[in-house]
Design an enzyme around this catalytic site. Structure first.
Site, PDB file in Angstrom:
ATOM      1  N   ASP A 245       1.058  -1.039  -0.211  1.00 49.94           N
ATOM      2  CA  ASP A 245      -0.408  -0.073  -0.171  1.00 49.94           C
ATOM      3  C   ASP A 245       0.900   1.330  -0.243  1.00 49.94           C
ATOM      4  O   ASP A 245       0.707   1.773  -1.168  1.00 49.94           O
ATOM      5  CB  ASP A 245      -0.903   0.005   1.377  1.00 49.94           C
ATOM      6  CG  ASP A 245      -1.360   1.059   1.434  1.00 49.94           C
ATOM      7  OD1 ASP A 245      -2.583   1.448   0.211  1.00 49.94           O
ATOM      8  OD2 ASP A 245      -2.052   2.295   2.673  1.00 49.94           O
ATOM      9  N   ASP A 249       1.745   4.229  -3.586  1.00 49.28           N
ATOM     10  CA  ASP A 249       1.145   5.093  -3.231  1.00 49.28           C
ATOM     11  C   ASP A 249       2.998   6.291  -3.888  1.00 49.28           C
ATOM     12  O   ASP A 249       2.811   6.895  -4.457  1.00 49.28           O
ATOM     13  CB  ASP A 249       0.779   6.062  -2.008  1.00 49.28           C
ATOM     14  CG  ASP A 249      -0.390   6.371  -2.169  1.00 49.28           C
ATOM     15  OD1 ASP A 249      -1.079   5.093  -2.936  1.00 49.28           O
ATOM     16  OD2 ASP A 249      -0.609   6.676  -1.440  1.00 49.28           O
TER      17      ASP A 249
END
Ligand code: IPM
Ligand code: MN
Length: 351
Positions: A245, A249
């Site tokens: 995750d 990003d």
């Protein structure tokens, strides 16, 4: 080919960018003699408002019956600022991943020649960057045991992995590496975490099945640093849910705009395609959001159905729009910018 695609437009800019992706897909389908049947279904805050929950059973049934799912975005500020909200749009996303068994999240990072100078990194660092992070999506701390102790004054979340969960993700990583430069990086924190040691042990044991693949093992903190230092050194990376995750990003800004990066989430029976960006509520309804990440997600969808020419046609026309400056305001740099729907129309015309 006839494809049944569930469309979960969701919240914020989701519906606007999805509309463009549908237009572009239909144009490609027409050109190459395919038929796409779109099956809309509710999700996110939109579903909470309509039926009281973010991933209703009816939506799940539509998703399961479809050949693939096209997903927009979910999330609404009204829930973000309310820690006591009982239902949140994000719960729908997690439930959907779990119920559809979407255990592998495929997030590519690549650069667009015409946008290299939009990247926060220097040109010489990012030229040639083309890597894929395979993030485990249905395990780890997102789904582990959590709770409060000590009258609510202590909280815990647990990162749990089984060998099987690691293996099925790693198989995808090795297979993907075989189709590319045969380099695989296993990202973990095996100097500290027991679950990471199981990751490393499991992947090491699989190396003999893929003798052509060179595997490196790197700690997640070091990868966070090297991804922005030497992004072009990486090819396929595999990692657990939360590390993935965070790293994805970080990786998404390398190309110059988060509005460009597509993704796929796949399992044994289901496949879902979505832009990496979120619901961007400030832009909702203004016809200004960049639709390209969603449109490039359709290219990934076509690719997975072995519609290679069709996927390439999408990438080509997207590159053409970037090169000719037919872009939304996030990419316009003070030059003329186009509305979301105008970019979609231009792409359709040029297909
Ligand atoms: C993502 C998002 C989700 C995640 C949130 C919205 C639950 O950040 O898809 O990366 O953390 O997985
Ligand atoms: Mn995220």
């Amino acid at each position: 080919m006839e494809l049944n695609i569930a469309v979960l437009a969701g919240d914020g800019i989701g519906p606007e960018v999805i509309d463009q992706a549908i237009k572009v897909s239909d144009a490609i389908a027409k050109k190459y003699n395919h038929k796409i049947n779109w099956k809309p279904a509710l999700t996110g805050a939109a579903a909470i408002d309509a039926v009281g929950e973010p991933y209703p059973d009816e939506t799940h049934t539509i998703c399961e019956a479809a050949d693939a799912i096209l997903f927009g975005a979910i999330g609404h500020p009204r829930f973000d600022n309310d820690p006591s909200a009982k239902v949140r749009p994000e719960q729908g996303l997690l439930k959907m991943r779990e119920k559809l068994g979407l255990f592998a999240n495929v997030r590519p990072t690549f650069t667009f020649p015409s946008l290299i100078d939009k990247s926060p990194l220097k040109r010489e660092r990012i030229e040639g960057t083309d890597f894929i992070i395979l993030r485990e999506l249905t395990g780890g701390v997102y789904f582990g045991k959590r709770g409060r102790l000590d009258n609510g004054n202590t909280a815990y979340d647990t990162m749990t992995y089984t060998r099987e969960e690691i293996k099925r993700l790693a198989i995808k990583g090795f297979e993907l590496a075989m189709t590319r430069s045969k380099k695989l990086c296993c990202v973990d924190k095996a100097n500290v975490l027991e679950s990471s040691r199981l990751w490393r042990e499991t992947v090491q044991a699989m190396e003999k099945d893929y003798p052509e693949v060179t595997v490196s093992y790197e700690f997640v903190d070091a990868v966070a640093m090297r991804l922005v230092q030497w992004p072009s050194e990486y090819d396929v990376l595999i990692t657990e849910n939360l590390f993935g995750d965070i790293l994805t990003d970080e990786a998404s800004v390398i190309s110059g705009s988060m509005g460009l990066m597509p993704s796929a989430s796949v399992g044994t029976d289901n496949k879902l395609y979505e832009p990496i960006h979120g619901s961007y509520p400030q832009a909702a309804g203004k016809d200004i959001a960049n639709p390209l990440a969603t449109i490039l997600s359709v290219a990934m969808l076509f690719e997975d159905f072995r519609l290679t020419k069709e996927a390439q046609a999408i990438r080509d026309v997207v590159n053409k729009s970037l090169a000719e400056g037919v872009v939304t305001e996030d990419l316009a740099d003070g030059r003329k910018s186009y509305k979301t729907s105008e970019v979609g129309d231009w792409l359709v015309k040029n297909i």
